[in-house]
Design an enzyme around this catalytic site. Structure first.
Site, PDB file in Angstrom:
ATOM      1  N   ASP A  50    -116.813 -39.486  19.532  1.00  0.00           N
ATOM      2  CA  ASP A  50    -115.532 -38.799  19.460  1.00  0.00           C
ATOM      3  C   ASP A  50    -114.841 -39.536  20.548  1.00  0.00           C
ATOM      4  O   ASP A  50    -115.544 -39.195  21.510  1.00  0.00           O
ATOM      5  CB  ASP A  50    -115.891 -37.424  19.464  1.00  0.00           C
ATOM      6  CG  ASP A  50    -114.228 -36.676  19.898  1.00  0.00           C
ATOM      7  OD1 ASP A  50    -113.451 -37.340  19.855  1.00  0.00           O
ATOM      8  OD2 ASP A  50    -114.139 -35.380  19.617  1.00  0.00           O
ATOM      9  N   ASN A  77    -110.489 -49.268  17.216  1.00  0.00           N
ATOM     10  CA  ASN A  77    -109.981 -48.888  15.884  1.00  0.00           C
ATOM     11  C   ASN A  77    -109.589 -47.233  15.788  1.00  0.00           C
ATOM     12  O   ASN A  77    -108.696 -47.038  15.010  1.00  0.00           O
ATOM     13  CB  ASN A  77    -110.947 -49.354  14.759  1.00  0.00           C
ATOM     14  CG  ASN A  77    -110.356 -48.905  13.596  1.00  0.00           C
ATOM     15  OD1 ASN A  77    -109.485 -49.202  12.960  1.00  0.00           O
ATOM     16  ND2 ASN A  77    -111.107 -48.018  12.779  1.00  0.00           N
ATOM     17  N   SER A 128    -103.744 -51.897  17.227  1.00  0.00           N
ATOM     18  CA  SER A 128    -102.541 -51.396  17.289  1.00  0.00           C
ATOM     19  C   SER A 128    -101.668 -51.248  16.141  1.00  0.00           C
ATOM     20  O   SER A 128    -102.126 -50.568  15.113  1.00  0.00           O
ATOM     21  CB  SER A 128    -101.498 -52.250  18.495  1.00  0.00           C
ATOM     22  OG  SER A 128    -100.352 -51.521  18.448  1.00  0.00           O
ATOM     23  N   TYR A 142     -96.532 -41.326  17.449  1.00  0.00           N
ATOM     24  CA  TYR A 142     -97.417 -42.420  17.044  1.00  0.00           C
ATOM     25  C   TYR A 142     -96.879 -43.587  17.871  1.00  0.00           C
ATOM     26  O   TYR A 142     -97.862 -44.442  18.243  1.00  0.00           O
ATOM     27  CB  TYR A 142     -97.456 -42.512  15.244  1.00  0.00           C
ATOM     28  CG  TYR A 142     -98.266 -43.484  14.981  1.00  0.00           C
ATOM     29  CD1 TYR A 142     -99.643 -43.290  15.144  1.00  0.00           C
ATOM     30  CD2 TYR A 142     -97.935 -44.732  14.627  1.00  0.00           C
ATOM     31  CE1 TYR A 142    -100.811 -44.243  14.636  1.00  0.00           C
ATOM     32  CE2 TYR A 142     -98.935 -45.622  14.057  1.00  0.00           C
ATOM     33  CZ  TYR A 142    -100.233 -45.437  14.204  1.00  0.00           C
ATOM     34  OH  TYR A 142    -101.114 -46.490  13.886  1.00  0.00           O
ATOM     35  N   LYS A 146     -99.136 -46.004  20.365  1.00  0.00           N
ATOM     36  CA  LYS A 146     -99.428 -47.493  20.360  1.00  0.00           C
ATOM     37  C   LYS A 146     -98.539 -48.370  21.347  1.00  0.00           C
ATOM     38  O   LYS A 146     -99.304 -49.617  21.701  1.00  0.00           O
ATOM     39  CB  LYS A 146     -99.035 -48.237  18.990  1.00  0.00           C
ATOM     40  CG  LYS A 146     -99.926 -47.255  17.963  1.00  0.00           C
ATOM     41  CD  LYS A 146    -101.325 -47.467  18.041  1.00  0.00           C
ATOM     42  CE  LYS A 146    -102.353 -46.855  17.053  1.00  0.00           C
ATOM     43  NZ  LYS A 146    -103.774 -47.318  17.167  1.00  0.00           N
ATOM     44  N   THR A 177    -104.949 -48.117   3.021  1.00  0.00           N
ATOM     45  CA  THR A 177    -106.068 -47.482   3.162  1.00  0.00           C
ATOM     46  C   THR A 177    -105.681 -45.865   3.021  1.00  0.00           C
ATOM     47  O   THR A 177    -104.710 -45.577   2.318  1.00  0.00           O
ATOM     48  CB  THR A 177    -106.319 -47.623   4.759  1.00  0.00           C
ATOM     49  OG1 THR A 177    -105.374 -47.000   5.541  1.00  0.00           O
ATOM     50  CG2 THR A 177    -106.433 -49.180   5.028  1.00  0.00           C
TER      51      THR A 177
END
Length: 272
Positions: A50, A77, A128, A142, A146, A177
């Site tokens: 984690d 990632n 990123s 979000y 990044k 994804t």
């Protein structure tokens, strides 16, 4: 053969990168919150991680070095998404996404960089997003995470290059994804005044999910190619949509820079 260390390795981009690295004959440390989802093999070492737990990061890196003797390629990632207007995000939601996407990356870096520095070699690949270069309604928090990763990664690039360590920032666009699934994407509460902006974004994503233009298998190949380049780029976009958005942002910045060029230097001291 290289030794890879991939976070968020059990799903999405992470799983694809692990598969591609193994297919090229590399050995991989697959770090995930649920490592039991990964099959141990001669070339694959699953480890629990984690990324918000610094002790776990240190232990995962130690396990990697004990098993394979070194680390050559690190792929940061692991991450999480948050959809909602900036105002809609609670303090808890904002801190949670920063804990994973920013402080989690820093935790992994602090654990792994002493290994790379001692080797005087290595690759640090930072996952990123095109949202780390240009912000859009609904993705403010979000994007902020990044943007932060890109900021310290640019600095790392200059700090680590003299030590033989390359840093590359990868900015994917929309890929097919599970990132937009309910299991992956966290959502903030809704304020009616943002229905025309963030509300429209919510609807478009619902219609678009699992129809994104990006192919994650091809992305994994591109990332594996980057790790093999003698002189990799600092920043690369993946997906035609990412290129389009970055080009638009560069045009916008140049236009504003020229429009306000007289104001900017007017704030200097007269003797400067």
């Amino acid at each position: 053969m290289s030794i890879w260390f991939v976070t968020g390795a059990s799903r999405g981009f992470g799983a694809g990168i692990v598969a591609e690295a193994l297919a090229r004959g590399n050995q991989v440390v697959a770090a995930a919150r649920r490592p039991d989802e990964l099959q141990r093999s001669e070339n694959l070492l699953p480890v629990a991680l984690d990324v918000t737990d610094e002790d776990q990061a240190q232990a995962a890196v130690a396990a990697a070095v004990k098993e394979f003797g070194r680390i050559d390629v690190v792929v940061n990632n692991a991450g999480r998404g948050l959809l909602g207007a900036v105002e809609e995000a609670s303090d808890q939601a904002a801190r949670a996404i920063f804990d994973t996407n920013v402080f989690g990356v820093l935790n992994v870096q602090r654990a792994v960089l002493p290994v790379l520095r001692a080797q005087r070699s290595g690759r640090l690949i930072q996952l990123s997003s095109v949202g780390g270069f240009t912000g859009t309604p609904g993705w403010g928090l979000y994007s902020a995470t990044k943007f932060a990763v890109e900021g310290f990664s640019e600095a790392l690039h200059g700090e680590l290059a003299p030590l033989g360590i390359h840093v590359t920032i990868v900015e994917p666009g929309l890929f097919r994804t599970d990132f937009l699934d309910e299991s992956s994407l966290h959502r903030a509460g809704e304020i009616a005044d943002y229905s025309d902006t963030v509300g429209a974004m919510r609807q478009s994503l619902a219609d678009f999910n699992h129809a994104q233009p990006g192919d994650p298998v091809k992305a994994a190949r591109a990332i594996a190619d980057l790790a093999e380049l003698p002189d990799p780029p600092l920043r690369i976009q993946l997906g035609a949509d990412a290129v389009t958005r970055v080009e638009a942002k560069l045009d916008f910045v140049r236009t504003e820079l020229e429009r306000w060029r007289k104001v900017s230097p007017s704030t200097d001291h007269d003797d400067a």
